[in-house]
Design a protein around this motif. Structure first.
Motif, PDB file in Angstrom:
ATOM      1  N   LEU A   1      27.748  27.624  35.648  1.00 40.09           N
ATOM      2  CA  LEU A   1      27.578  28.137  34.287  1.00 40.09           C
ATOM      3  C   LEU A   1      28.450  27.379  33.294  1.00 40.09           C
ATOM      4  O   LEU A   1      28.016  27.069  32.174  1.00 40.09           O
ATOM      5  CB  LEU A   1      27.907  29.632  34.227  1.00 40.09           C
ATOM      6  N   TYR A   2      29.670  27.068  33.685  1.00 39.48           N
ATOM      7  CA  TYR A   2      30.563  26.325  32.797  1.00 39.48           C
ATOM      8  C   TYR A   2      30.010  24.935  32.512  1.00 39.48           C
ATOM      9  O   TYR A   2      30.046  24.458  31.377  1.00 39.48           O
ATOM     10  CB  TYR A   2      31.966  26.240  33.407  1.00 39.48           C
ATOM     11  N   LEU A   3      29.482  24.292  33.556  1.00 42.78           N
ATOM     12  CA  LEU A   3      28.903  22.961  33.351  1.00 42.78           C
ATOM     13  C   LEU A   3      27.633  23.017  32.500  1.00 42.78           C
ATOM     14  O   LEU A   3      27.362  22.099  31.729  1.00 42.78           O
ATOM     15  CB  LEU A   3      28.588  22.310  34.701  1.00 42.78           C
ATOM     16  N   ALA A   4      26.869  24.100  32.629  1.00 46.83           N
ATOM     17  CA  ALA A   4      25.606  24.208  31.902  1.00 46.83           C
ATOM     18  C   ALA A   4      25.785  24.599  30.448  1.00 46.83           C
ATOM     19  O   ALA A   4      25.126  24.042  29.577  1.00 46.83           O
ATOM     20  CB  ALA A   4      24.693  25.215  32.608  1.00 46.83           C
ATOM     21  N   ILE A   5      26.674  25.563  30.188  1.00 47.53           N
ATOM     22  CA  ILE A   5      26.772  26.065  28.808  1.00 47.53           C
ATOM     23  C   ILE A   5      28.171  26.010  28.228  1.00 47.53           C
ATOM     24  O   ILE A   5      28.374  26.378  27.077  1.00 47.53           O
ATOM     25  CB  ILE A   5      26.241  27.522  28.710  1.00 47.53           C
ATOM     26  N   GLY A   6      29.144  25.588  28.992  1.00 48.84           N
ATOM     27  CA  GLY A   6      30.510  25.515  28.478  1.00 48.84           C
ATOM     28  C   GLY A   6      31.232  26.843  28.665  1.00 48.84           C
ATOM     29  O   GLY A   6      30.815  27.706  29.430  1.00 48.84           O
ATOM     30  N   ALA A   7      32.312  26.985  27.915  1.00 49.83           N
ATOM     31  CA  ALA A   7      33.145  28.177  28.033  1.00 49.83           C
ATOM     32  C   ALA A   7      32.374  29.417  27.582  1.00 49.83           C
ATOM     33  O   ALA A   7      31.626  29.370  26.606  1.00 49.83           O
ATOM     34  CB  ALA A   7      34.409  28.014  27.207  1.00 49.83           C
ATOM     35  N   MET A   8      32.574  30.506  28.311  1.00 52.27           N
ATOM     36  CA  MET A   8      31.923  31.776  27.980  1.00 52.27           C
ATOM     37  C   MET A   8      32.999  32.778  27.581  1.00 52.27           C
ATOM     38  O   MET A   8      34.156  32.645  27.975  1.00 52.27           O
ATOM     39  CB  MET A   8      31.159  32.324  29.196  1.00 52.27           C
ATOM     40  N   PRO A   9      32.604  33.808  26.825  1.00 54.05           N
ATOM     41  CA  PRO A   9      33.562  34.870  26.532  1.00 54.05           C
ATOM     42  C   PRO A   9      34.018  35.557  27.826  1.00 54.05           C
ATOM     43  O   PRO A   9      33.306  35.556  28.832  1.00 54.05           O
ATOM     44  CB  PRO A   9      32.777  35.857  25.661  1.00 54.05           C
ATOM     45  N   LEU A  10      35.195  36.161  27.787  1.00 52.61           N
ATOM     46  CA  LEU A  10      35.767  36.779  28.975  1.00 52.61           C
ATOM     47  C   LEU A  10      34.843  37.855  29.555  1.00 52.61           C
ATOM     48  O   LEU A  10      34.628  37.904  30.770  1.00 52.61           O
ATOM     49  CB  LEU A  10      37.131  37.401  28.651  1.00 52.61           C
ATOM     50  N   LEU A  11      34.286  38.693  28.710  1.00 49.49           N
ATOM     51  CA  LEU A  11      33.419  39.766  29.198  1.00 49.49           C
ATOM     52  C   LEU A  11      32.164  39.203  29.870  1.00 49.49           C
ATOM     53  O   LEU A  11      31.732  39.696  30.916  1.00 49.49           O
ATOM     54  CB  LEU A  11      33.033  40.695  28.045  1.00 49.49           C
ATOM     55  N   GLY A  12      31.588  38.160  29.296  1.00 51.68           N
ATOM     56  CA  GLY A  12      30.422  37.524  29.908  1.00 51.68           C
ATOM     57  C   GLY A  12      30.759  36.915  31.257  1.00 51.68           C
ATOM     58  O   GLY A  12      29.975  36.998  32.204  1.00 51.68           O
ATOM     59  N   THR A  13      31.935  36.320  31.346  1.00 56.08           N
ATOM     60  CA  THR A  13      32.380  35.731  32.609  1.00 56.08           C
ATOM     61  C   THR A  13      32.572  36.815  33.669  1.00 56.08           C
ATOM     62  O   THR A  13      32.162  36.650  34.828  1.00 56.08           O
ATOM     63  CB  THR A  13      33.699  34.958  32.403  1.00 56.08           C
ATOM     64  N   LEU A  14      33.182  37.943  33.282  1.00 62.14           N
ATOM     65  CA  LEU A  14      33.406  39.032  34.237  1.00 62.14           C
ATOM     66  C   LEU A  14      32.085  39.633  34.715  1.00 62.14           C
ATOM     67  O   LEU A  14      31.919  39.912  35.911  1.00 62.14           O
ATOM     68  CB  LEU A  14      34.277  40.113  33.607  1.00 62.14           C
ATOM     69  N   PHE A  15      31.150  39.833  33.789  1.00 57.98           N
ATOM     70  CA  PHE A  15      29.854  40.390  34.190  1.00 57.98           C
ATOM     71  C   PHE A  15      29.078  39.417  35.076  1.00 57.98           C
ATOM     72  O   PHE A  15      28.425  39.825  36.043  1.00 57.98           O
ATOM     73  CB  PHE A  15      29.017  40.771  32.977  1.00 57.98           C
ATOM     74  N   ALA A  16      29.135  38.132  34.765  1.00 60.37           N
ATOM     75  CA  ALA A  16      28.453  37.140  35.599  1.00 60.37           C
ATOM     76  C   ALA A  16      29.071  37.118  36.999  1.00 60.37           C
ATOM     77  O   ALA A  16      28.356  37.094  38.007  1.00 60.37           O
ATOM     78  CB  ALA A  16      28.520  35.764  34.957  1.00 60.37           C
ATOM     79  N   ALA A  17      30.398  37.135  37.062  1.00 52.30           N
ATOM     80  CA  ALA A  17      31.089  37.127  38.357  1.00 52.30           C
ATOM     81  C   ALA A  17      30.727  38.372  39.157  1.00 52.30           C
ATOM     82  O   ALA A  17      30.444  38.291  40.361  1.00 52.30           O
ATOM     83  CB  ALA A  17      32.593  37.040  38.153  1.00 52.30           C
ATOM     84  N   GLY A  18      30.728  39.533  38.512  1.00 50.95           N
ATOM     85  CA  GLY A  18      30.369  40.770  39.211  1.00 50.95           C
ATOM     86  C   GLY A  18      28.933  40.764  39.687  1.00 50.95           C
ATOM     87  O   GLY A  18      28.629  41.203  40.800  1.00 50.95           O
ATOM     88  N   GLY A  19      28.034  40.261  38.855  1.00 55.30           N
ATOM     89  CA  GLY A  19      26.627  40.199  39.241  1.00 55.30           C
ATOM     90  C   GLY A  19      26.392  39.281  40.427  1.00 55.30           C
ATOM     91  O   GLY A  19      25.654  39.627  41.352  1.00 55.30           O
ATOM     92  N   ILE A  20      27.031  38.127  40.409  1.00 57.23           N
ATOM     93  CA  ILE A  20      26.891  37.185  41.525  1.00 57.23           C
ATOM     94  C   ILE A  20      27.483  37.789  42.798  1.00 57.23           C
ATOM     95  O   ILE A  20      26.855  37.790  43.863  1.00 57.23           O
ATOM     96  CB  ILE A  20      27.570  35.843  41.192  1.00 57.23           C
ATOM     97  N   PHE A  21      28.708  38.325  42.684  1.00 59.42           N
ATOM     98  CA  PHE A  21      29.412  38.858  43.847  1.00 59.42           C
ATOM     99  C   PHE A  21      28.626  39.990  44.500  1.00 59.42           C
ATOM    100  O   PHE A  21      28.366  39.976  45.708  1.00 59.42           O
ATOM    101  CB  PHE A  21      30.810  39.350  43.440  1.00 59.42           C
ATOM    102  N   PHE A  22      28.228  40.982  43.707  1.00 62.25           N
ATOM    103  CA  PHE A  22      27.560  42.144  44.297  1.00 62.25           C
ATOM    104  C   PHE A  22      26.133  41.846  44.735  1.00 62.25           C
ATOM    105  O   PHE A  22      25.638  42.472  45.667  1.00 62.25           O
ATOM    106  CB  PHE A  22      27.627  43.337  43.342  1.00 62.25           C
ATOM    107  N   SER A  23      25.469  40.889  44.112  1.00 63.97           N
ATOM    108  CA  SER A  23      24.127  40.507  44.570  1.00 63.97           C
ATOM    109  C   SER A  23      24.184  39.875  45.951  1.00 63.97           C
ATOM    110  O   SER A  23      23.397  40.218  46.837  1.00 63.97           O
ATOM    111  CB  SER A  23      23.475  39.534  43.589  1.00 63.97           C
ATOM    112  N   VAL A  24      25.115  38.952  46.142  1.00 64.44           N
ATOM    113  CA  VAL A  24      25.253  38.294  47.448  1.00 64.44           C
ATOM    114  C   VAL A  24      25.697  39.306  48.494  1.00 64.44           C
ATOM    115  O   VAL A  24      25.176  39.337  49.616  1.00 64.44           O
ATOM    116  CB  VAL A  24      26.232  37.101  47.357  1.00 64.44           C
ATOM    117  N   LEU A  25      26.645  40.180  48.137  1.00 62.57           N
ATOM    118  CA  LEU A  25      27.156  41.155  49.092  1.00 62.57           C
ATOM    119  C   LEU A  25      26.090  42.188  49.465  1.00 62.57           C
ATOM    120  O   LEU A  25      25.974  42.575  50.639  1.00 62.57           O
ATOM    121  CB  LEU A  25      28.390  41.851  48.517  1.00 62.57           C
ATOM    122  N   LEU A  26      25.290  42.627  48.508  1.00 62.90           N
ATOM    123  CA  LEU A  26      24.224  43.579  48.806  1.00 62.90           C
ATOM    124  C   LEU A  26      23.172  42.955  49.723  1.00 62.90           C
ATOM    125  O   LEU A  26      22.716  43.587  50.682  1.00 62.90           O
ATOM    126  CB  LEU A  26      23.562  44.071  47.518  1.00 62.90           C
TER     127      LEU A  26
END
Length: 96
Positions: free
Chosen positions: A41-66
């Motif tokens: 995501l950083y390479l594709a769109i650059g720096a993201m706001p903190l909240l967007g980064t946290l939601f993206a991280a949570g979405g990736i983490f819980f999707s893979v874990l589920l």
């Protein structure tokens, strides 16, 4: 109707221990997926706001874990003979 190996306490302890080890490794893999995903995501769109980064991280983490948890339960059920122990009313009588 066959008995499930999960009815045996020793085998159930072994099978659920194996499932927990799988989930431990998949938790580590989920963290790896978060790092790779956030890097992409950083390479594709650059720096993201903190909240967007946290939601993206949570979405990736819980999707893979589920996905890992559900597939692990499928393997546990199939490998222990639990799937074969059900009474299938659609199966012809001579196969039961």
């Amino acid at each position: 109707m066959n008995d499930s190996q999960l009815d045996n306490a020793d085998y159930a302890r072994f099978a659920w221990g194996r499932y927990r080890r799988l989930m431990l490794w998949m938790t580590l893999a989920s963290f790896g997926a978060v790092v790779i995903g956030l890097g992409a995501l950083y390479l594709a769109i650059g720096a993201m706001p903190l909240l967007g980064t946290l939601f993206a991280a949570g979405g990736i983490f819980f999707s893979v874990l589920l996905a890992a948890a559900l597939m692990g339960l499928v393997f546990l059920s199939s490998g222990s003979g639990h799937d074969d122990s059900i009474d299938d009313p659609t199966r012809p009588e001579e196969e039961r």
